[in-house]
Design a protein around this motif. Structure first.
Motif, short mmCIF file in Angstrom:
data_model
loop_
_atom_site.label_atom_id
_atom_site.label_comp_id
_atom_site.label_asym_id
_atom_site.label_seq_id
_atom_site.Cartn_x
_atom_site.Cartn_y
_atom_site.Cartn_z
N LYS A 206 0.74 -1.27 -0.24
CA LYS A 206 0.05 -0.04 0.00
C LYS A 206 0.96 1.29 0.06
CE LYS A 206 -3.73 -2.22 2.58
NZ LYS A 206 -4.24 -2.29 3.91
N PRO A 207 0.33 2.43 -0.40
CA PRO A 207 1.10 3.70 -0.46
C PRO A 207 1.29 3.93 0.82
CG PRO A 207 -0.80 3.86 -1.98
CD PRO A 207 -0.90 2.50 -1.18
N LEU A 208 2.42 4.76 1.30
CA LEU A 208 2.94 4.98 2.62
C LEU A 208 3.38 6.51 2.81
CD1 LEU A 208 3.99 4.21 5.56
CD2 LEU A 208 6.31 3.71 4.31
N ARG A 209 2.43 7.22 3.73
CA ARG A 209 2.86 8.73 4.02
C ARG A 209 3.69 8.73 5.16
NH1 ARG A 209 -0.41 13.35 6.08
NH2 ARG A 209 -1.73 11.66 6.77
N GLN B 63 1.16 -5.56 9.95
CA GLN B 63 -0.14 -5.38 10.27
C GLN B 63 -0.84 -4.39 9.55
OE1 GLN B 63 -0.58 -4.78 14.59
NE2 GLN B 63 1.10 -6.21 14.92
N ALA B 64 -0.28 -3.15 9.26
CA ALA B 64 -0.91 -2.08 8.61
C ALA B 64 -1.10 -2.57 6.93
CB ALA B 64 -0.12 -0.95 8.41
N ASP B 65 -0.36 -3.29 6.43
CA ASP B 65 -0.44 -3.86 5.03
C ASP B 65 -1.83 -4.76 5.11
OD1 ASP B 65 0.36 -3.22 2.60
OD2 ASP B 65 1.97 -5.03 2.63
N ALA B 66 -1.98 -5.37 6.01
CA ALA B 66 -3.05 -6.64 5.97
C ALA B 66 -4.40 -5.82 6.51
CB ALA B 66 -2.65 -7.67 6.96
N SER B 67 -4.47 -4.73 6.87
CA SER B 67 -5.65 -4.11 7.56
C SER B 67 -6.59 -3.50 6.27
CB SER B 67 -5.32 -2.83 8.05
OG SER B 67 -4.74 -1.68 7.35
N PRO B 68 -7.89 -3.37 6.39
CA PRO B 68 -8.64 -3.13 5.56
C PRO B 68 -8.44 -1.74 4.97
CG PRO B 68 -9.97 -3.68 7.51
CD PRO B 68 -8.39 -3.66 7.96
N LYS B 69 -7.45 -0.76 5.48
CA LYS B 69 -7.41 0.47 5.07
C LYS B 69 -6.50 0.61 3.60
CE LYS B 69 -9.33 2.58 8.46
NZ LYS B 69 -8.75 3.46 9.56
N LEU B 70 -6.80 1.40 2.64
CA LEU B 70 -6.27 1.57 1.53
C LEU B 70 -4.75 2.09 1.48
CD1 LEU B 70 -9.35 2.64 -0.73
CD2 LEU B 70 -8.46 0.33 -0.28
N ARG B 71 -4.45 2.88 2.64
CA ARG B 71 -2.99 3.53 2.73
C ARG B 71 -2.56 3.41 4.11
NH1 ARG B 71 -3.08 9.23 1.23
NH2 ARG B 71 -4.97 9.44 2.26
N ILE B 72 -1.26 3.85 4.36
CA ILE B 72 -0.53 3.70 5.49
C ILE B 72 0.04 4.96 5.62
CG2 ILE B 72 1.15 2.52 6.96
CD1 ILE B 72 1.05 0.25 4.90
N ALA B 73 -0.06 5.45 7.02
CA ALA B 73 0.57 6.70 7.41
C ALA B 73 1.53 6.27 8.66
CB ALA B 73 -0.34 7.69 7.69
N ALA C 191 10.79 2.62 2.19
CA ALA C 191 9.51 1.97 1.99
C ALA C 191 8.56 3.09 1.34
CB ALA C 191 9.05 1.61 3.52
N ALA C 192 8.51 4.45 1.42
CA ALA C 192 7.66 5.17 0.97
C ALA C 192 8.04 5.59 -0.59
CB ALA C 192 7.63 6.48 1.66
#
Length: 304
Positions: A226-229, A272-282, A302-303
């Motif tokens: 997922k995109p990472l901010r 964990q964040a990558d496996a979550s339902p959210k589309l992006r990570i911050a 990573a970003a």
């Protein structure tokens, strides 16, 4: 025949014996170190090293770290200056990799060094890797045990997720202690150069070389799907927020603001964040001092 999931064995003498048998047979196996899980193969066997690259989907211009049980073993492979020996005596076994000139009689195929005249060497502190080095009686090339460019693995289940259908065995000895990859320092003549920050703080020049000299120097690396901010003070609606200190987030690298704890948790929480339902990570800002510099280095790559 369709590929099957890798066998996962808890750390034991029998698990190490099985891993050593596969190593001698030219197969790579996943094993924990104090930093992250590594994909280990016989560094003296070009076909075994090729299988590591194949399993990871790793670019062939990206050299591998070779793990050995002691400084004496390392000196059979690389040429150590007085400065390099001093660093080795001070930090080995431990999460420091030294890039030194390759000995002409080292017996290491060029595929392991990506054709370079230098080699990256480390003496690991983890009981599982040390046991495997003793049992196999081989120097072990061992990059992180994940698909190339993806989040580094700090647990056996992380390895199973990306390499489970590509390798035969994972030795499970629980979560790794340090959580980020080793510090890499080049001692190849002239001033010491820092090629990759890590758990050990070393006084050295930051390398300005454009070419790849060691693992972890690719601009894009350690990346989630997922995109990472970065430097996020709060999460947007579609983001999973990884907090630090007073910023709670959906998960938190260290509620107490402890950088050692944050480093140990970094890749686990990215998984964990990558496996979550959210589309992006911050990720909330991390102080850049000390170990924070290594954490931020991994996050920037990573970003990308």
């Amino acid at each position: 025949m369709a590929p099957v999931d890798a066998k996962v064995l808890p750390y034991s003498d029998s698990a190490i014996a099985e891993a050593a048998r596969l190593i001698v047979d030219g197969q790579p196996v996943a094993v924990p170190t104090e930093t992250v899980y590594g994909l280990a193969g016989d560094a003296t066997n070009a076909e075994a090293v090729a299988r590591i690259y194949q399993a990871k989907g790793r670019p062939s211009f990206n050299p591998l770290i070779v793990h050995v049980p002691s400084l004496a073993a390392a000196e059979h492979i690389g040429e150590f200056s007085a400065e390099a020996k001093e660093l080795a005596h001070r930090h080995w076994p431990g999460p420091l990799t030294l890039v030194v000139p390759l000995r002409s009689d080292a017996g290491i195929p060029s595929i392991a060094t990506a054709g370079l005249a230098t080699i990256a060497l480390r003496v690991p502190a983890h009981r599982a890797m040390q046991a495997l080095l003793r049992a196999s009686r081989k120097p072990l090339a061992a990059p992180s045990a994940n698909a190339s460019g993806s989040i580094s693995p700090t647990r056996a289940e992380h390895v199973l997720k990306t390499l489970g259908r590509r390798i035969a065995l994972i030795v499970d000895d629980g979560p790794t202690e340090r959580g980020i990859e080793s510090t890499i320092v080049a001692a190849t003549g002239g001033p010491l150069r820092l090629l990759r920050p890590g758990p050990i703080a070393i006084t050295a020049q930051t390398s300005a070389h454009a070419r790849i000299e060691a693992p972890g120097q690719l601009a894009s690396h350690y990346a989630p799907a997922k995109p990472l901010r970065l430097d996020a003070e709060s999460a947007e609606a579609d983001e999973y927020l990884i907090g630090f200190g007073n910023v709670a987030g959906d998960s938190n690298l260290s509620p107490n603001g402890n950088l050692i704890e944050a480093a140990a948790n970094l890749f686990d929480l990215l998984h964990q964040a990558d496996a979550s339902p959210k589309l992006r990570i911050a990720v909330t800002p991390i102080p850049n001092g000390g170990l924070g510099a290594a954490i931020n280095d991994r996050l920037r790559r990573a970003a990308v």
